[in-house]
Design a protein around this motif. Structure first.
Motif, PDB file in Angstrom:
ATOM      1  N   MET A  12       0.828  -1.205   0.000  1.00 22.04           N
ATOM      2  CA  MET A  12       0.000   0.000   0.000  1.00 22.04           C
ATOM      3  C   MET A  12       0.863   1.256   0.000  1.00 22.04           C
ATOM      4  SD  MET A  12      -3.104  -0.916  -0.208  1.00 22.04           S
ATOM      5  CE  MET A  12      -3.978   0.574   0.247  1.00 22.04           C
ATOM      6  N   LEU A  13       1.960   1.232   0.765  1.00 20.69           N
ATOM      7  CA  LEU A  13       2.870   2.374   0.794  1.00 20.69           C
ATOM      8  C   LEU A  13       3.506   2.596  -0.571  1.00 20.69           C
ATOM      9  CD1 LEU A  13       4.326   4.576   2.403  1.00 20.69           C
ATOM     10  CD2 LEU A  13       6.065   2.874   3.017  1.00 20.69           C
ATOM     11  N   SER A  14       3.881   1.492  -1.224  1.00 15.88           N
ATOM     12  CA  SER A  14       4.490   1.593  -2.553  1.00 15.88           C
ATOM     13  C   SER A  14       3.510   2.164  -3.558  1.00 15.88           C
ATOM     14  CB  SER A  14       4.972   0.215  -3.020  1.00 15.88           C
ATOM     15  OG  SER A  14       5.944  -0.288  -2.138  1.00 15.88           O
ATOM     16  N   LEU A  15       2.263   1.690  -3.502  1.00 16.36           N
ATOM     17  CA  LEU A  15       1.247   2.193  -4.423  1.00 16.36           C
ATOM     18  C   LEU A  15       0.971   3.664  -4.179  1.00 16.36           C
ATOM     19  CD1 LEU A  15      -1.289  -0.787  -4.439  1.00 16.36           C
ATOM     20  CD2 LEU A  15       0.206  -0.058  -6.326  1.00 16.36           C
ATOM     21  N   SER A  16       0.933   4.047  -2.894  1.00 20.29           N
ATOM     22  CA  SER A  16       0.690   5.447  -2.558  1.00 20.29           C
ATOM     23  C   SER A  16       1.810   6.330  -3.078  1.00 20.29           C
ATOM     24  CB  SER A  16       0.561   5.594  -1.039  1.00 20.29           C
ATOM     25  OG  SER A  16       0.455   6.951  -0.691  1.00 20.29           O
ATOM     26  N   THR A  17       3.057   5.880  -2.907  1.00 18.12           N
ATOM     27  CA  THR A  17       4.205   6.650  -3.388  1.00 18.12           C
ATOM     28  C   THR A  17       4.187   6.760  -4.893  1.00 18.12           C
ATOM     29  OG1 THR A  17       5.507   5.904  -1.510  1.00 18.12           O
ATOM     30  CG2 THR A  17       6.728   6.779  -3.389  1.00 18.12           C
ATOM     31  N   PHE A  18       3.859   5.638  -5.560  1.00 21.41           N
ATOM     32  CA  PHE A  18       3.822   5.613  -7.016  1.00 21.41           C
ATOM     33  C   PHE A  18       2.735   6.535  -7.548  1.00 21.41           C
ATOM     34  CE2 PHE A  18       2.548   3.505 -11.059  1.00 21.41           C
ATOM     35  CZ  PHE A  18       3.734   3.712 -11.742  1.00 21.41           C
ATOM     36  N   ALA A  19       1.557   6.499  -6.863  1.00 23.23           N
ATOM     37  CA  ALA A  19       0.432   7.317  -7.316  1.00 23.23           C
ATOM     38  C   ALA A  19       0.688   8.795  -7.092  1.00 23.23           C
ATOM     39  CB  ALA A  19      -0.843   6.900  -6.584  1.00 23.23           C
ATOM     40  N   GLY A  20       1.556   9.129  -6.112  1.00 25.64           N
ATOM     41  CA  GLY A  20       1.794  10.525  -5.778  1.00 25.64           C
ATOM     42  C   GLY A  20       2.922  11.161  -6.549  1.00 25.64           C
ATOM     43  N   LYS A  21       3.451  10.479  -7.531  1.00 19.61           N
ATOM     44  CA  LYS A  21       4.571  11.003  -8.298  1.00 19.61           C
ATOM     45  C   LYS A  21       4.083  11.563  -9.630  1.00 19.61           C
ATOM     46  CE  LYS A  21       9.125   9.694 -10.043  1.00 19.61           C
ATOM     47  NZ  LYS A  21      10.091   8.586 -10.223  1.00 19.61           N
ATOM     48  N   ILE A  22       4.618  12.741 -10.015  1.00 22.70           N
ATOM     49  CA  ILE A  22       4.257  13.325 -11.303  1.00 22.70           C
ATOM     50  C   ILE A  22       4.581  12.338 -12.420  1.00 22.70           C
ATOM     51  CG2 ILE A  22       4.956  15.078 -12.977  1.00 22.70           C
ATOM     52  CD1 ILE A  22       3.164  16.337 -11.052  1.00 22.70           C
ATOM     53  N   ASP A  23       3.606  12.115 -13.282  1.00 23.42           N
ATOM     54  CA  ASP A  23       3.753  11.166 -14.385  1.00 23.42           C
ATOM     55  C   ASP A  23       4.151  11.931 -15.645  1.00 23.42           C
ATOM     56  OD1 ASP A  23       3.608   9.174 -16.240  1.00 23.42           O
ATOM     57  OD2 ASP A  23       1.443   8.849 -16.079  1.00 23.42           O
ATOM     58  N   GLU A  24       5.451  12.008 -15.911  1.00 25.74           N
ATOM     59  CA  GLU A  24       5.928  12.749 -17.076  1.00 25.74           C
ATOM     60  C   GLU A  24       5.867  11.924 -18.357  1.00 25.74           C
ATOM     61  OE1 GLU A  24       9.575  14.812 -16.528  1.00 25.74           O
ATOM     62  OE2 GLU A  24       8.863  15.919 -14.766  1.00 25.74           O
ATOM     63  N   GLY A  25       5.303  10.735 -18.263  1.00 30.67           N
ATOM     64  CA  GLY A  25       5.062   9.946 -19.466  1.00 30.67           C
ATOM     65  C   GLY A  25       3.707  10.237 -20.086  1.00 30.67           C
ATOM     66  N   ARG A  26       2.939  11.114 -19.452  1.00 28.19           N
ATOM     67  CA  ARG A  26       1.581  11.415 -19.928  1.00 28.19           C
ATOM     68  C   ARG A  26       1.420  12.933 -20.020  1.00 28.19           C
ATOM     69  NH1 ARG A  26      -4.057  11.111 -17.143  1.00 28.19           N
ATOM     70  NH2 ARG A  26      -2.819  11.551 -15.290  1.00 28.19           N
ATOM     71  N   LEU A  27       1.636  13.469 -21.221  1.00 23.79           N
ATOM     72  CA  LEU A  27       1.522  14.909 -21.454  1.00 23.79           C
ATOM     73  C   LEU A  27       0.075  15.245 -21.799  1.00 23.79           C
ATOM     74  CD1 LEU A  27       3.083  17.617 -21.742  1.00 23.79           C
ATOM     75  CD2 LEU A  27       3.295  17.088 -24.177  1.00 23.79           C
ATOM     76  N   LEU A  28      -0.532  16.133 -21.003  1.00 25.61           N
ATOM     77  CA  LEU A  28      -1.939  16.479 -21.177  1.00 25.61           C
ATOM     78  C   LEU A  28      -2.070  17.881 -21.765  1.00 25.61           C
ATOM     79  CD1 LEU A  28      -3.272  15.200 -17.738  1.00 25.61           C
ATOM     80  CD2 LEU A  28      -3.304  13.991 -19.917  1.00 25.61           C
TER      81      LEU A  28
END
Length: 364
Positions: A12-28
């Motif tokens: 859960m901690l890993s998922l939370s950390t992963f979800a809270g990181k800016i995703d620079e692979g997805r330019l909107l």
């Protein structure tokens, strides 16, 4: 059982950390709203140089970064949920990521990124935005009220953040958000556009060697970009409820000056230009607080020439309210306090012209 609980907690901690990181692979790009004169490029990026241009988006995910490039150097204000977070220096000709906000709740927040400097300082391209994984963006609806201001350094907020009148101008002391146009727009909860450039006159720019400058504000007002191209503007990006014009200080600033006929002629051409696209929009012609006798004479003649038009109005400054030692920033331009005073004199007139009620709130 304890081992499984421990592994679950780590996961859960890993998922939370992963979800809270800016995703620079997805330019909107979808979900951003631009206000002002901007150039929409074929690749989906957006370029601009006029002072005060701003982009807004309602985003989720708790953080947002912009992918941006800058041909020169500019300064931008970053607002989150209508609160100024910081002022950033933008430079670098290659697209790069700049973190604007992080650590927010994952609900909806509103970003406004506003160009604080004028066309001479910055030719900016926004390539898109990055969010935390799972975040989304949606455009911000246009407000009911819209004000466009045609002006010069007073409108640009030239030196408004400088400490004294004797301080020489530096780009980082310029901030249109602290100038009267934006202050008035904030007070009336209006969107705005600033068609303004320091040193420009409606006929003659500051210090020009002849009576008529080739790229004065009448010429610039018909362009999509202020400083970096000559693309004609189609006047379709917005339709103002009210137009303010504050021009003339530079026309009559030094020994050579245009004639009264040249000044009033170009002023009337500017009004005709905006009305040919916006219809019979109300126009408020502002007398600069620093106006000298020749400019006052020209404005008096302009008033005479337009007296039959009930939708052209004139604003007179309150005498001697901008005081030495208190209200001046760089190169004897109004500082933030001086700009607030100017806005305070104009707000009642805007209210009277537009029927917009005065409210019991701060003028900032």
């Amino acid at each position: 059982m304890k081992r499984y609980s421990f592994l679950l907690a780590v996961l859960m901690l890993s998922l939370s950390t992963f979800a809270g990181k800016i995703d620079e692979g997805r330019l909107l790009r979808d979900g951003a709203s631009y206000t002002g004169r901007v150039l929409h490029n074929a690749d989906g990026s957006v370029t601009y140089d006029w002072t005060g241009v701003y982009v807004q988006t309602d985003f989720t995910g708790g953080a947002i970064a912009v992918c941006i490039s800058e041909a020169d150097t500019s300064y931008h204000n970053v607002f989150i949920d209508d609160k100024l977070v910081r002022k950033i220096k933008v430079y670098g000709k290659q697209p790069h990521s700049v973190l604007l906000a992080e650590g927010l709740s994952r609900g909806t927040h509103r970003l406004r990124l506003q160009k604080a400097t004028e066309g001479e300082y910055g030719f900016t391209t926004i390539h898109g935005f990055y969010l935390n994984r799972g975040g989304s963006m949606k455009p911000v609806a246009r407000r009911e009220r819209f004000i466009e201001v045609f002006g010069d350094s007073y409108t640009c907020g030239y030196g408004t953040e400088a400490k004294s009148a004797e301080e020489r101008f530096k780009p980082w002391t310029e901030n249109c958000n602290r100038a009267y146009g934006c202050i008035i727009a904030r007070y009336f909860n209006a969107d705005y556009a600033l068609t303004a450039h320091s040193g420009m006159g409606i006929v003659r720019n500051y210090g020009y060697k002849a009576q008529v400058s080739p790229k004065n504000m009448l010429v610039r007002s018909a362009l999509l970009l202020d400083e970096h191209d000559s693309i004609p503007y189609d006047f379709k990006a917005y339709k103002p409820s009210l137009v303010l014009i504050n021009l003339g200080t530079n026309d009559f600033s030094t020994i050579i000056a245009p004639s009264v006929e040249q000044y009033t002629g170009n002023y009337l051409k500017l009004i005709s230009l905006v009305r040919s696209h916006y219809g019979d929009v109300p126009v408020l012609c502002i007398t600069p607080f620093s106006a000298k006798p020749y400019l006052l004479t020209a404005l008096q003649e302009l008033r005479r020439l337009t007296m039959q038009d009930k939708n052209i109005h004139f604003a007179e400054p309150m005498p001697d309210i901008i005081k030495r030692g208190h209200d001046y920033g760089a190169d004897w331009h109004p500082n933030y306090q001086g700009q607030r005073k100017i806005a305070m004199t104009l707000i009642p007139q805007v209210s009277a012209i537009m029927g917009w009620d005065l409210e019991d709130k701060n003028i900032y």
